[in-house]
Design an enzyme around this catalytic site. Structure first.
Site, PDB file in Angstrom:
ATOM      1  N   CYS A 134       5.743 -13.256  -5.532  1.00  0.00           N
ATOM      2  CA  CYS A 134       4.871 -12.514  -4.612  1.00  0.00           C
ATOM      3  C   CYS A 134       3.399 -12.852  -4.852  1.00  0.00           C
ATOM      4  CB  CYS A 134       5.104 -11.009  -4.796  1.00  0.00           C
ATOM      5  SG  CYS A 134       4.014  -9.997  -3.796  1.00  0.00           S
ATOM      6  N   CYS A 137       1.073  -9.817  -4.618  1.00  0.00           N
ATOM      7  CA  CYS A 137       1.112  -8.893  -5.767  1.00  0.00           C
ATOM      8  C   CYS A 137       0.408  -9.490  -6.980  1.00  0.00           C
ATOM      9  CB  CYS A 137       2.553  -8.582  -6.175  1.00  0.00           C
ATOM     10  SG  CYS A 137       3.697  -8.355  -4.816  1.00  0.00           S
ATOM     11  N   ASP A 138       0.649 -10.777  -7.257  1.00  0.00           N
ATOM     12  CA  ASP A 138       0.260 -11.335  -8.557  1.00  0.00           C
ATOM     13  C   ASP A 138      -0.841 -12.387  -8.477  1.00  0.00           C
ATOM     14  OD1 ASP A 138       2.297  -9.790  -9.693  1.00  0.00           O
ATOM     15  OD2 ASP A 138       3.788 -11.326  -9.266  1.00  0.00           O
TER      16      ASP A 138
END
Ligand code: NAP
Length: 304
Positions: A134, A137-138
């Site tokens: 992701c 997200c990261d």
């Protein structure tokens, strides 16, 4: 209290749209999701092809859809459907979750899909230690660092662009000599200077505490090389979630996706399916359209 006309399982773009349409038909409806509403849609960094928005993130659009859906139906998040049982009463289905049991005349399966894994050595060990599925997200943790993006589809190139924009030094690794992604994404990655390694498979992800390199194999020459990297983002497609469909004896095609007709009906009476768990084009706009059709079909079948 727990009796519904339509229960929608999955609160992605399709499920939320089904909830909006179902509520406006005057039926009593519930959406259940084992996670937060949005599913993988929350991870889409930016969309430029959802009508009405030149550019919007998945998270922002999901929040808008969710606030509209809860005006029209009940929504239970973080509650997992474990079993659906066919019954002989007016409510044809008993939907068991890890918290309660609900009864419904119809079921819409909007169960989506999850990230496909590479299944190579080191992938599981370094999850959260440099391996990610992701970018949204990261990606933040990799500004100014070297990363590889594995995959050649639309998602991989979109996420590579997102990571480049965050300041990461991105190399896309793809197993063939041409990308599957749309041409405009291929052009964009060239324009912003993203490097590519074609005809290469990732054989292993290595490191100590964190990812330090990937072992690559040239698919044409067989040559094996080590490529240093701080992060490995993997975007190699999705696996449909069909566990509940299988419980209900819903027919799947040879790729494991639910077979539906033009009214989103499955082979099982009063069971409909929408979105990425089905055969067909994997697009937000399609999932939303299918949600509208399924809610309408369910309503018609209840009336009849
Ligand atoms: P996808 O189109 O299925 O592409 C998956 C990519 O991963 C392919 O390039 C495939 O290689 C590669 N791959 C699969 N298994 C692999 C493995 N074991 N090792 C290495 N590479 C592997 O998946 P996606 O990009 O996630 O897209 C999913 C769906 O959503 C598609 O229908 C896509 O069009 C849609 N989508 C659309 C948009 C948009 O319209 N902007 C954005 C995102 C996604 P091969 O090419 O060799 O098969």
């Amino acid at each position: 209290m727990n009796e519904y006309d339509i229960i929608i399982i999955g609160a992605g773009p399709g499920g939320l749209t089904a909830g909006i349409y179902a509520g406006r038909q005057g039926t009593k409806n519930l959406i259940i999701d084992r996670d937060m509403a949005g599913g993988l849609g929350r991870e889409v960094p930016q969309m430029e092809n959802y009508p009405g928005f030149d550019n919007i993130s998945g998270l922002e659009l999901i929040e808008k859809m969710k606030s509209q859906a809860i005006k029209n139906c009940d929504l239970k998040e973080m509650e997992e459907v474990t079993e659906i049982i066919k019954t002989d009463d007016d409510y044809r289905f008993a939907v068991k979750t890890n918290k309660d049991t609900y009864h419904s005349k119809t079921i819409i399966l909007a169960t989506g899909s999850s990230h496909r894994h590479l299944k190579v050595a080191g992938e599981e060990d370094f999850k959260g230690k440099g391996v990610s599925y992701c970018a949204t997200c990261d990606g933040f943790f990799f500004a100014g660092r070297d990363i590889v993006m594995v995959g050649g589809g639309n998602s991989a190139l979109q996420e590579a662009l997102y990571l480049k924009n965050l300041g990461a030094n991105v190399t896309v690794i793809h197993r063939r000599d041409e990308f599957r992604a749309q041409k405009h994404l291929q052009n964009q990655i060239k324009e912003v200077g993203i490097q590519t390694i074609l005809n290469a498979t990732v054989e292993e992800i290595k490191g100590d505490m964190m990812v330090e390199s990937v072992i690559l194999k040239d698919t044409q020459t067989g040559e094996v090389t080590e490529h240093p990297t701080n992060g490995v983002f993997i975007s190699v497609g999705y696996i449909p979630h069909t566990e509940l469909a299988k419980q209900l004896d819903v027919n799947l095609d040879e790729t494991g996706h639910i077979i539906i007709d033009k009214k989103q009906k499955t082979n099982v009476e009063y069971v409909y399916a929408i979105g990425d768990v089905c055969i067909g084009l994997k697009q937000w706009v399609v999932a939303c359209g299918e949600g509208a059709v399924a809610a309408t079909s369910a309503f018609e079948d209840i009336q009849n």
